[in-house]
Motif scaffolding. Structure first.
Motif: not given
Length: 163
Positions: A152-162
Motif C-alpha cells: 500500500r502507499v501512504d501519503m501524509v501531507v504536512r500542513l502548517r499555519k501561514k
C-alpha cells in the motif's frame, strides 16, 4: 418485505471474512458491532478488546495514537495498561480492522477507516485528517526490488499555519 441491515463501514471487515462471504450483521449498536467485527476478524472478544473497540469504533472514523486511546480508556474507567492498549491496537491492525499511519517515524496513528486514502498532518496541533480528494494520484511508482510487491502507499501531507 425485504429489509436489509445497513452496512456500517464494510471496509472494517477483515479481508479474509469478506472473501469468505461472511459479513457481520451490524446494527448501529457499538457494543454489538464491535463484538461482530472482532469475531469476523477471528479475534476473541475479550473484555479489554471489547472496551477498547467500543472507544475506537463507537465514535465513527477517527485517528488515535495509543496514548490518546489510553487516556480515553482511563477517563472511561476502563482498567487497561498502556502496554495492553498497544497490543490491542496492533492485533486490530493485523486483523485488518485498523490502519496504521506513521508520521515522521516518531508518531503512529491508528485509523478506523481502513479504505485506501491519504492524510493531512496538521503540525500545530498534531492532528491527522483524511484527504477527501479521490482524484489525487501518484504519477509514477518506483521500481520494486525483486521478490517484493507494494502492499500500500501512504501519503501524509504536512500542513502548517501561514505566517
Amino acid at each position: 418485505m425485504n429489509e436489509e441491515v445497513p452496512a456500517v463501514n464494510d471496509d472494517a471487515v477483515h479481508p479474509a471474512a469478506r472473501g469468505a462471504g461472511h459479513h457481520p450483521a451490524l446494527t448501529g449498536c457499538p457494543w454489538h458491532d464491535v463484538n461482530e467485527m472482532l469475531q469476523a476478524a477471528g479475534l476473541r472478544p475479550t473484555r479489554q478488546r471489547m472496551a477498547l473497540g467500543w472507544l475506537l469504533f463507537g465514535k465513527g472514523a477517527r485517528h488515535l495514537t495509543a496514548e490518546m486511546l489510553y487516556e480515553e480508556a482511563t477517563l472511561a474507567k476502563v482498567p487497561v495498561s498502556l502496554a495492553t492498549v498497544y497490543n490491542t491496537l496492533n492485533q486490530l491492525t493485523d486483523a485488518g480492522l485498523l490502519r496504521q499511519v506513521s508520521v515522521d517515524g516518531t508518531k503512529t496513528y491508528f485509523d478506523t477507516n481502513v479504505s485506501a486514502h491519504h492524510h493531512f498532518y496538521l503540525e500545530h496541533n498534531h492532528e491527522l485528517v483524511d484527504i477527501h480528494d479521490s482524484t489525487m494520484m501518484l504519477s509514477k511508482m518506483p521500481e520494486v526490488p525483486e521478490g517484493y510487491e507494494i502492499s500500500r502507499v501512504d501519503m501524509v501531507v504536512r500542513l502548517r499555519k501561514k505566517r
